[in-house]
Design an enzyme around this catalytic site. Sequence first.
Site, PDB file in Angstrom:
ATOM      1  N   LEU A  10      -5.350   2.091  -1.710  1.00  0.00           N
ATOM      2  CA  LEU A  10      -4.339   2.708  -0.836  1.00  0.00           C
ATOM      3  C   LEU A  10      -3.587   1.658  -0.007  1.00  0.00           C
ATOM      4  CD1 LEU A  10      -3.053   5.298   0.356  1.00  0.00           C
ATOM      5  CD2 LEU A  10      -4.893   5.302   2.042  1.00  0.00           C
ATOM      6  N   ASP A  11      -4.329   1.055   0.919  1.00  0.00           N
ATOM      7  CA  ASP A  11      -3.701   0.142   1.869  1.00  0.00           C
ATOM      8  C   ASP A  11      -3.266  -1.148   1.173  1.00  0.00           C
ATOM      9  OD1 ASP A  11      -2.976  -1.258   4.136  1.00  0.00           O
ATOM     10  OD2 ASP A  11      -5.009  -1.897   4.560  1.00  0.00           O
ATOM     11  N   THR A  17      -0.443   0.185   5.389  1.00  0.00           N
ATOM     12  CA  THR A  17      -1.139   0.528   6.630  1.00  0.00           C
ATOM     13  C   THR A  17      -1.792  -0.701   7.254  1.00  0.00           C
ATOM     14  OG1 THR A  17      -2.723   1.455   5.081  1.00  0.00           O
ATOM     15  CG2 THR A  17      -1.575   3.009   6.492  1.00  0.00           C
ATOM     16  N   GLY A  46      -9.220  -4.490   2.682  1.00  0.00           N
ATOM     17  CA  GLY A  46     -10.155  -3.943   1.704  1.00  0.00           C
ATOM     18  C   GLY A  46     -11.589  -3.855   2.211  1.00  0.00           C
ATOM     19  N   ARG A  49     -14.447  -0.556   7.925  1.00  0.00           N
ATOM     20  CA  ARG A  49     -14.180  -0.623   9.368  1.00  0.00           C
ATOM     21  C   ARG A  49     -15.320  -1.341  10.113  1.00  0.00           C
ATOM     22  NH1 ARG A  49     -13.710   5.139  11.687  1.00  0.00           N
ATOM     23  NH2 ARG A  49     -12.448   5.266   9.818  1.00  0.00           N
ATOM     24  N   SER A 114     -10.233   3.902  -2.413  1.00  0.00           N
ATOM     25  CA  SER A 114      -9.962   3.174  -1.172  1.00  0.00           C
ATOM     26  C   SER A 114     -11.207   3.053  -0.304  1.00  0.00           C
ATOM     27  CB  SER A 114      -8.876   3.934  -0.402  1.00  0.00           C
ATOM     28  OG  SER A 114      -8.792   3.486   0.927  1.00  0.00           O
ATOM     29  N   ALA A 115     -11.259   1.976   0.478  1.00  0.00           N
ATOM     30  CA  ALA A 115     -12.363   1.792   1.421  1.00  0.00           C
ATOM     31  C   ALA A 115     -12.139   2.610   2.692  1.00  0.00           C
ATOM     32  CB  ALA A 115     -12.472   0.314   1.795  1.00  0.00           C
ATOM     33  N   SER A 116     -10.940   3.151   2.853  1.00  0.00           N
ATOM     34  CA  SER A 116     -10.596   3.807   4.115  1.00  0.00           C
ATOM     35  C   SER A 116     -11.194   5.203   4.242  1.00  0.00           C
ATOM     36  CB  SER A 116      -9.077   3.901   4.246  1.00  0.00           C
ATOM     37  OG  SER A 116      -8.754   4.648   5.398  1.00  0.00           O
ATOM     38  N   ASN A 118      -9.828   7.144   6.271  1.00  0.00           N
ATOM     39  CA  ASN A 118      -8.633   7.904   6.652  1.00  0.00           C
ATOM     40  C   ASN A 118      -7.691   8.115   5.472  1.00  0.00           C
ATOM     41  OD1 ASN A 118      -9.161   8.032   9.593  1.00  0.00           O
ATOM     42  ND2 ASN A 118      -8.948   5.818   9.490  1.00  0.00           N
ATOM     43  N   LYS A 145     -16.476  -2.619  -1.350  1.00  0.00           N
ATOM     44  CA  LYS A 145     -15.932  -3.636  -2.239  1.00  0.00           C
ATOM     45  C   LYS A 145     -16.352  -5.005  -1.692  1.00  0.00           C
ATOM     46  CE  LYS A 145     -11.747  -0.782  -2.659  1.00  0.00           C
ATOM     47  NZ  LYS A 145     -10.343  -0.637  -2.260  1.00  0.00           N
ATOM     48  N   GLU A 169      -4.912  -3.265  -7.032  1.00  0.00           N
ATOM     49  CA  GLU A 169      -5.571  -3.718  -5.799  1.00  0.00           C
ATOM     50  C   GLU A 169      -4.811  -4.854  -5.134  1.00  0.00           C
ATOM     51  OE1 GLU A 169      -7.771  -4.032  -3.450  1.00  0.00           O
ATOM     52  OE2 GLU A 169      -9.059  -2.343  -3.877  1.00  0.00           O
ATOM     53  N   ASP A 170      -4.816  -4.872  -3.792  1.00  0.00           N
ATOM     54  CA  ASP A 170      -4.162  -5.983  -3.084  1.00  0.00           C
ATOM     55  C   ASP A 170      -5.180  -6.942  -2.469  1.00  0.00           C
ATOM     56  OD1 ASP A 170      -4.972  -4.052  -1.097  1.00  0.00           O
ATOM     57  OD2 ASP A 170      -3.824  -5.239   0.341  1.00  0.00           O
TER      58      ASP A 170
END
Length: 218
Positions: A10-11, A17, A46, A49, A114-116, A118, A145, A169-170
Amino acid sequence: MGKKGFIFDLDGVIVDTAKYHYLAWKNLADELGIPFTEEQNEQFKGVSRKRCLEILLEMGGLEVSQEQFNTWLVEKNNDYLEYIEKMNASEILPDVPKVLNYLKQHHVPMALGSASKNAKPILKKVGLIPYFNTIVDGTHVTKAKPDPEVFLIAAAELKVAPEDCIVFEDALAGIEAANSAEMISVGIGDRAVLTEAKYVFKDFTEIDINFIKQLAQL
Ligand code: B16
Ligand code: MG
């Protein structure tokens, strides 16, 4: 080789984000008197939190109680939520819809990985929920990850073999996760950072739809 499946981080891939994560971490870092730059924020991409806060405290040489740690985690997230509250479709990164629409039109299964924690509210805000057959996020995984867990769950939910999955992936940790799941990794960002990715593009504007067609074997 079987049916192909596409998995998107995602991010940094679908939306940026990272800039809001940075602002929220920066607010906390300022409060704690820890210098924190956008360059240092790269290490947070990645990463979960909890791990981000551990890294921040390591940077500041601080050791704190579990209770204090949890309070700061909540504080950072509340701050972040205020930024994402204002998000809308204009924040989808350029040419991402071109790829998502193409795959949707050809009925290629798609997952978010995603790791998020949110991820769902963000996808709702930008209107992309209907594109994904499944959303696997930080609320579903126990291992972050570069562990491949998030992508392996996504593949299982898509009912696609891992070797038939293509991951966008970024973050380097995300590319490592995709590679260790034996998936095809497509890095979005800097070639010098994403050294282990099978393919790398600066962003989606560099991706030709024929490349997607080939990957999907359409
Ligand atoms: P949250 P991704 C990751 O998202 C971010 O890159 C990372 O910076 C963030 O710490 C992590 O999500 C957790 O996010 O605090 O919202 O649970 O790149 O895996 O989509
Ligand atoms: Mg990312």
